[in-house]
Design a protein around this motif. Structure first.
Motif, PDB file in Angstrom:
ATOM      1  N   GLY A 120      -9.927   9.983   9.928  1.00  0.00           N
ATOM      2  CA  GLY A 120      -9.867   9.615   8.521  1.00  0.00           C
ATOM      3  C   GLY A 120      -8.532   9.021   8.122  1.00  0.00           C
ATOM      4  N   GLU A 121      -7.449   9.577   8.669  1.00  0.00           N
ATOM      5  CA  GLU A 121      -6.116   9.058   8.338  1.00  0.00           C
ATOM      6  C   GLU A 121      -5.977   7.599   8.779  1.00  0.00           C
ATOM      7  OE1 GLU A 121      -1.398   9.686   9.315  1.00  0.00           O
ATOM      8  OE2 GLU A 121      -2.778  11.315   9.785  1.00  0.00           O
ATOM      9  N   SER A 122      -6.504   7.240   9.934  1.00  0.00           N
ATOM     10  CA  SER A 122      -6.433   5.856  10.405  1.00  0.00           C
ATOM     11  C   SER A 122      -7.223   4.923   9.504  1.00  0.00           C
ATOM     12  CB  SER A 122      -6.950   5.752  11.837  1.00  0.00           C
ATOM     13  OG  SER A 122      -6.108   6.458  12.714  1.00  0.00           O
ATOM     14  N   ILE A 123      -8.378   5.377   9.056  1.00  0.00           N
ATOM     15  CA  ILE A 123      -9.185   4.570   8.135  1.00  0.00           C
ATOM     16  C   ILE A 123      -8.411   4.337   6.840  1.00  0.00           C
ATOM     17  CG2 ILE A 123     -11.289   4.542   6.731  1.00  0.00           C
ATOM     18  CD1 ILE A 123     -12.634   6.171   8.996  1.00  0.00           C
ATOM     19  N   VAL A 124      -7.820   5.400   6.304  1.00  0.00           N
ATOM     20  CA  VAL A 124      -7.056   5.289   5.061  1.00  0.00           C
ATOM     21  C   VAL A 124      -5.873   4.341   5.242  1.00  0.00           C
ATOM     22  CG1 VAL A 124      -5.590   6.537   3.424  1.00  0.00           C
ATOM     23  CG2 VAL A 124      -7.778   7.517   4.147  1.00  0.00           C
ATOM     24  N   ARG A 125      -5.110   4.509   6.321  1.00  0.00           N
ATOM     25  CA  ARG A 125      -3.955   3.630   6.555  1.00  0.00           C
ATOM     26  C   ARG A 125      -4.385   2.164   6.695  1.00  0.00           C
ATOM     27  NH1 ARG A 125       0.994   6.007   8.315  1.00  0.00           N
ATOM     28  NH2 ARG A 125       0.801   8.254   8.500  1.00  0.00           N
ATOM     29  N   ASN A 126      -5.455   1.923   7.424  1.00  0.00           N
ATOM     30  CA  ASN A 126      -5.962   0.567   7.607  1.00  0.00           C
ATOM     31  C   ASN A 126      -6.231  -0.095   6.250  1.00  0.00           C
ATOM     32  OD1 ASN A 126      -7.161  -1.719   9.001  1.00  0.00           O
ATOM     33  ND2 ASN A 126      -9.149  -0.825   8.534  1.00  0.00           N
ATOM     34  N   HIS A 127      -6.876   0.628   5.367  1.00  0.00           N
ATOM     35  CA  HIS A 127      -7.196   0.072   4.051  1.00  0.00           C
ATOM     36  C   HIS A 127      -5.981   0.054   3.128  1.00  0.00           C
ATOM     37  CE1 HIS A 127     -11.532  -0.580   4.330  1.00  0.00           C
ATOM     38  NE2 HIS A 127     -11.464   0.355   5.258  1.00  0.00           N
ATOM     39  N   LEU A 128      -5.190   1.100   3.162  1.00  0.00           N
ATOM     40  CA  LEU A 128      -4.043   1.177   2.265  1.00  0.00           C
ATOM     41  C   LEU A 128      -3.038   0.062   2.551  1.00  0.00           C
ATOM     42  CD1 LEU A 128      -2.911   2.774  -0.076  1.00  0.00           C
ATOM     43  CD2 LEU A 128      -1.753   4.262   1.564  1.00  0.00           C
ATOM     44  N   TYR A 129      -2.751  -0.209   3.813  1.00  0.00           N
ATOM     45  CA  TYR A 129      -1.832  -1.309   4.153  1.00  0.00           C
ATOM     46  C   TYR A 129      -2.368  -2.628   3.602  1.00  0.00           C
ATOM     47  CZ  TYR A 129       0.408   1.880   7.494  1.00  0.00           C
ATOM     48  OH  TYR A 129       1.054   2.934   8.094  1.00  0.00           O
ATOM     49  N   SER A 130      -3.667  -2.834   3.721  1.00  0.00           N
ATOM     50  CA  SER A 130      -4.292  -4.057   3.234  1.00  0.00           C
ATOM     51  C   SER A 130      -4.213  -4.150   1.704  1.00  0.00           C
ATOM     52  CB  SER A 130      -5.754  -4.086   3.692  1.00  0.00           C
ATOM     53  OG  SER A 130      -6.422  -5.192   3.159  1.00  0.00           O
ATOM     54  N   ILE A 131      -4.562  -3.062   1.027  1.00  0.00           N
ATOM     55  CA  ILE A 131      -4.530  -3.039  -0.446  1.00  0.00           C
ATOM     56  C   ILE A 131      -3.125  -3.308  -0.967  1.00  0.00           C
ATOM     57  CG2 ILE A 131      -4.734  -1.490  -2.435  1.00  0.00           C
ATOM     58  CD1 ILE A 131      -7.105  -0.147  -0.879  1.00  0.00           C
ATOM     59  N   LEU A 132      -2.135  -2.629  -0.394  1.00  0.00           N
ATOM     60  CA  LEU A 132      -0.755  -2.801  -0.854  1.00  0.00           C
ATOM     61  C   LEU A 132      -0.254  -4.219  -0.598  1.00  0.00           C
ATOM     62  CD1 LEU A 132       0.742   0.636   0.273  1.00  0.00           C
ATOM     63  CD2 LEU A 132       0.148  -0.104  -2.055  1.00  0.00           C
ATOM     64  N   TRP A 133      -0.613  -4.789   0.545  1.00  0.00           N
ATOM     65  CA  TRP A 133      -0.196  -6.160   0.855  1.00  0.00           C
ATOM     66  C   TRP A 133      -0.816  -7.142  -0.135  1.00  0.00           C
ATOM     67  CZ3 TRP A 133      -2.695 -10.665   2.454  1.00  0.00           C
ATOM     68  CH2 TRP A 133      -1.837 -11.702   2.850  1.00  0.00           C
ATOM     69  N   CYS A 134      -2.107  -6.998  -0.420  1.00  0.00           N
ATOM     70  CA  CYS A 134      -2.775  -7.896  -1.380  1.00  0.00           C
ATOM     71  C   CYS A 134      -2.127  -7.796  -2.760  1.00  0.00           C
ATOM     72  CB  CYS A 134      -4.265  -7.559  -1.489  1.00  0.00           C
ATOM     73  SG  CYS A 134      -5.229  -8.078  -0.071  1.00  0.00           S
ATOM     74  N   ASP A 135      -1.795  -6.587  -3.165  1.00  0.00           N
ATOM     75  CA  ASP A 135      -1.167  -6.382  -4.465  1.00  0.00           C
ATOM     76  C   ASP A 135       0.206  -7.052  -4.511  1.00  0.00           C
ATOM     77  OD1 ASP A 135      -1.113  -5.379  -7.096  1.00  0.00           O
ATOM     78  OD2 ASP A 135       0.019  -3.618  -6.445  1.00  0.00           O
ATOM     79  N   ARG A 136       1.007  -6.881  -3.456  1.00  0.00           N
ATOM     80  CA  ARG A 136       2.336  -7.505  -3.403  1.00  0.00           C
ATOM     81  C   ARG A 136       2.241  -9.022  -3.302  1.00  0.00           C
ATOM     82  NH1 ARG A 136       3.341  -3.565   0.348  1.00  0.00           N
ATOM     83  NH2 ARG A 136       3.211  -5.101   2.010  1.00  0.00           N
ATOM     84  N   GLN A 137       1.356  -9.498  -2.442  1.00  0.00           N
ATOM     85  CA  GLN A 137       1.270 -10.931  -2.158  1.00  0.00           C
ATOM     86  C   GLN A 137       0.615 -11.726  -3.286  1.00  0.00           C
ATOM     87  OE1 GLN A 137       2.621 -12.130   0.685  1.00  0.00           O
ATOM     88  NE2 GLN A 137       2.065 -14.238   0.332  1.00  0.00           N
ATOM     89  N   PHE A 138      -0.456 -11.175  -3.877  1.00  0.00           N
ATOM     90  CA  PHE A 138      -1.252 -11.945  -4.831  1.00  0.00           C
ATOM     91  C   PHE A 138      -1.359 -11.313  -6.217  1.00  0.00           C
ATOM     92  CE2 PHE A 138      -3.303 -12.571  -0.582  1.00  0.00           C
ATOM     93  CZ  PHE A 138      -2.785 -13.835  -0.348  1.00  0.00           C
ATOM     94  N   GLY A 139      -0.915 -10.071  -6.367  1.00  0.00           N
ATOM     95  CA  GLY A 139      -1.083  -9.386  -7.636  1.00  0.00           C
ATOM     96  C   GLY A 139      -2.526  -8.996  -7.899  1.00  0.00           C
TER      97      GLY A 139
END
Length: 173
Positions: A120-139
């Protein structure tokens, strides 16, 4: 989904016959039958890497969406990151298309993974890294999870996706 469905109505003799839904989305596994970044040779043929194919597709879809009312969905951020790394001159245009809803980055994480294999932790990290990057990169943050071409769902996946604030799990196959 506002960013990937086009509805066409087919008429015959003035009567509505069918609605056809067109989803402008591409699914390619990062490492299935090819390398992510390297060419390789098989039986005398060059097999192009995944990033070359995805780059060609994204170039075409950028032209399509900026010159039409079509929209396009991308399922994982690793391909977007690599595309922008290889095409830094297209970063601002890409950002504008994402912010205007012409390109939607779906919640597939950095890479779509089979949710029955990692913890579960790997699934969360996989998605969380993506979500945070999208927020930083594109708002903009992904709101729709996609789980294309996986071999089953973890029993905890709905709870994990809810905690990651996705409002829908789409494209499960």
């Amino acid at each position: 989904n506002r960013c990937k469905i086009r509805i066409y109505k087919l008429y015959y003799g003035g009567l509505l016959m069918k609605k056809v839904y067109i989803f402008n989305q591409n699914h390619m596994d990062l490492l299935w039958l090819r390398c992510f970044e390297e060419h390789f040779y098989e039986d005398g043929h060059i097999v192009r890497p995944y990033v070359d194919i995805e780059e060609s597709l994204l170039d075409r879809w950028i032209d399509i969406v900026k010159n039409s009312d079509s929209k396009y969905s991308i399922e994982q951020t690793s391909t977007v990151k690599k595309y922008l790394e290889r095409n830094p001159d297209k970063t601002e245009l890409f950002k504008e298309l994402v912010q205007n809803g012409k390109i939607e980055i779906m919640g597939g994480g950095e890479a779509i993974v089979d949710s029955n294999l990692p913890c579960g932790e790997s699934i969360v990290r996989n998605h969380l890294y993506s979500i945070l990057w999208c927020d930083r990169q594109f708002g903009v943050r992904p709101k729709i999870n996609t789980s294309c071409d996986i071999f089953g769902l973890s029993a905890q996946l709905p709870q994990i996706m809810r905690k990651l604030e996705y409002n829908t799990i789409a494209n499960y196959s």
